[in-house]
Design an enzyme around this catalytic site. Structure first.
Site, mmCIF file in Angstrom:
data_model
loop_
_atom_site.group_PDB
_atom_site.id
_atom_site.type_symbol
_atom_site.label_atom_id
_atom_site.label_comp_id
_atom_site.label_asym_id
_atom_site.label_seq_id
_atom_site.Cartn_x
_atom_site.Cartn_y
_atom_site.Cartn_z
ATOM 1 N N ARG A 35 0.840 -1.200 0.000
ATOM 2 C CA ARG A 35 0.000 0.000 0.000
ATOM 3 C C ARG A 35 0.877 1.253 0.000
ATOM 4 O O ARG A 35 0.627 2.210 -0.736
ATOM 5 C CB ARG A 35 -0.919 -0.003 1.234
ATOM 6 C CG ARG A 35 -2.098 -0.960 1.118
ATOM 7 C CD ARG A 35 -2.730 -1.214 2.496
ATOM 8 N NE ARG A 35 -3.995 -1.934 2.390
ATOM 9 C CZ ARG A 35 -4.092 -3.249 2.202
ATOM 10 N NH1 ARG A 35 -2.994 -3.978 2.067
ATOM 11 N NH2 ARG A 35 -5.282 -3.828 2.141
ATOM 12 N N ASP A 78 -6.131 -14.743 6.969
ATOM 13 C CA ASP A 78 -4.788 -15.261 6.737
ATOM 14 C C ASP A 78 -4.216 -16.028 7.916
ATOM 15 O O ASP A 78 -3.204 -16.721 7.766
ATOM 16 C CB ASP A 78 -3.835 -14.116 6.374
ATOM 17 C CG ASP A 78 -4.007 -13.653 4.931
ATOM 18 O OD1 ASP A 78 -4.641 -14.379 4.148
ATOM 19 O OD2 ASP A 78 -3.517 -12.558 4.594
#
Length: 410
Positions: free
Chosen positions: A28, A292
Site C-alpha cells: 500500500r 490469513d
C-alpha cells in the site's frame, strides 16, 4: 527445495526475532509513493511480493509479470489504469491466471478505465492503457476481497474528484480497509467511512512524508503457534510492533490468550509468553477480518489436541491455492479429523500420527509451509517446495533455527 523439519529438544524457549515490515502495509505504501514520490518508506518488507510490486511500479510499457503476488495484481491494476501514458500487459503465474479480477476491472471501467482481457474473460492477463479517470463514483460487493476495495481507495486521491465508493451488502474485511484509509490519512488525504459509504477526497500534492511500516502480524502468527506448543515459561520477543496496529491480524493477541499465550507490548516489541497450558476442548472463531491466520490456528489446535470451528473463510478459496481443501488434505496425513466447506473449517480433537515420514505439500502457498512449521514441536516431517516462504517471509526457516528447530535440506 525439500526440508526435513524437527522441533527443538528443549521446548523451554527464549529468543529475540526481528520481522520485516508487513507485506500488506508495504505494498500500500509503495503504491502511494508511486503517486506521490516525496513519500519515503522505512522498514519495507523483504518479501517477493514487495519486490515485484516495486519493479512493477517502474514499468510504463510492455509486460509486467507479478508471479504469485495477488496483492500486486490488484493494486497495480488500479495504479496502471489511472496513470496516463501507460500501456502494459499485467500477468502472473498459472495460478494467478485462475484468480478472478473481473469485479475490480468492472469498477475501474465504470470510472473510465481502458482495460481488456488477453485470454479468458474475467481473469488475467489483462491489457491496461492508462488514462485520466474522470468519474468519481462506483459500487462494489461488500463481501469481496479487501484488495479490490483498497486498489480503488489507494488511487482515489489522484482522481480529479476523488472517489465515492459504495459497498453493497455486509462488509467482511473492515481492518484491511481501515489500514488503507489510515495510510491515506497519514499522508494528509481526507477520508470518511460511514456505514457502507467510503469517501476519499482528491489531493494534488502532499508534504514530504515518511511512512514507517509496522512488522507483519501474519508472520508473527507462526511464533504465537510455537509458543502455544512450548513449555510454560517460554518467551519470544518479536519486533517491531505497536499496540494500535492497522493490521487485522493483530487479533492474534486476543485469540492466543485462549491457548495460554500472553502478549506484552514493550519498546516497539511484543513479548509472547507461555503462561498456562490450554484447558479448552474446542474454540470457535469468526475470521472474516483476519482469514490469513486461519491455517495457523487450525494447525495449533490440532497440535494441542483440541477442536476448532473457524468461519468467515470464503476468501480462502481463491488465494494462492484453495486453502481450505489444502489444509484438509495435509492435516489428514497426520491423522486429523477435519472437514471443510466453501467458507468454514471444522476440526475435532484427534491424536497426531508420528511416523516421521509424512511430507507436507505447500501448493505454491507460503502460508501452507509456515503454518505447518510449528507442528515440528510435536513430530518430525518433510516440507516440499519449502522455498515458497519467500513470497512473504524469506527468513522464516532461519528464524525457526534461532529457536533450535533442526532444518535440514534433503
Amino acid at each position: 527445495m525439500k526440508l526435513r523439519l524437527t522441533g527443538p529438544l528443549n521446548t523451554l524457549l527464549k529468543t529475540d526475532i526481528r520481522i520485516t515490515g508487513s507485506k500488506s502495509e508495504t505494498n500500500r505504501s509503495l503504491l502511494l509513493q508511486g503517486l506521490f514520490p516525496n513519500i519515503s518508506i522505512e522498514n519495507l518488507s523483504n518479501s517477493d511480493d514487495a519486490q515485484v510490486m516495486q519493479k512493477g511500479l517502474k514499468i510504463k510499457n510492455g509486460l509486467v509479470d507479478i508471479h504469485h503476488a495477488g496483492t500486486a495484481m490488484r493494486f497495480l491494476t488500479g495504479y496502471f489504469a489511472s496513470q496516463e501514458g501507460i500501456d502494459v500487459i499485467l500477468t502472473g503465474s498459472q495460478r494467478m491466471t485462475e484468480r478472478p479480477i473481473k469485479v475490480l476491472v468492472d469498477a475501474l471501467r465504470e470510472l473510465g478505465a481502458d482495460i481488456d482481457y488477453e485470454n479468458v474473460e474475467g481473469y488475467p492477463p489483462i491489457r491496461i492503457k492508462g488514462k485520466k479517470l474522470s468519474k468519481g463514483k462506483v459500487s462494489l460487493p461488500a463481501d469481496i476481497s479487501s484488495q479490490y476495495i483498497s486498489s480503488l481507495l489507494l488511487i482515489a486521491p489522484s482522481l480529479q474528484n476523488g472517489l465515492e465508493l459504495e459497498l453493497i451488502g455486509k462488509i467482511t474485511s473492515v481492518p484491511y480497509i481501515k489500514m488503507t484509509l489510515g495510510l491515506l490519512e497519514r499522508i494528509g488525504v481526507s477520508t470518511s467511512f460511514e456505514e457502507n459509504m467510503i469517501r476519499v477526497f482528491p489531493k494534488r500534492a502532499i508534504e514530504p512524508t515518511e511512512l514507517i511500516v509496522e512488522s507483519d502480524w501474519s508472520s508473527a502468527s507462526y511464533f504465537y503457534s510455537v509458543i502455544a506448543l512450548a513449555e510454560v515459561g517460554s518467551e519470544i520477543s518479536l519486533s517491531a510492533y505497536k499496540k494500535d496496529s492497522l493490521q487485522g491480524d493483530s487479533v492474534l493477541a486476543n485469540i492466543y490468550g485462549d491457548f495460554g499465550v500472553s502478549t506484552e507490548y514493550r519498546d516497539h516489541c511484543i513479548i509472547l509468553k507461555k503462561v498456562a497450558n490450554c484447558q479448552l476442548q474446542k474454540v470457535d472463531y469468526r475470521l472474516d477480518n483476519a482469514p490469513d491466520i486461519a491455517q495457523t490456528i487450525a494447525v495449533t489446535c490440532f497440535a494441542l489436541g483440541i477442536g476448532c470451528h473457524l468461519t468467515g473463510l470464503h476468501t480462502l478459496k481463491i488465494k494462492e491455492t484453495d486453502r481450505l481443501e489444502a489444509m484438509k488434505t495435509e492435516l489428514l496425513k497426520f491423522g486429523a479429523d477435519i472437514s471443510v466447506s466453501d467458507k468454514d473449517l471444522t476440526l475435532k480433537p484427534s491424536k497426531i500420527w508420528s511416523d516421521h515420514q509424512i511430507e507436507v505439500d505447500t501448493y505454491n502457498d507460503h502460508r501452507m509451509a509456515m503454518a505447518f512449521g510449528p507442528l515440528a514441536m510435536k513430530t518430525s516431517f518433510y516440507v516440499n517446495n519449502a522455498e515458497v516462504v519467500s513470497k512473504s517471509y524469506p527468513d522464516f526457516w532461519k528464524d525457526l533455527e534461532k529457536l533450535k528447530f533442526v532444518v535440514q535440506e534433503v
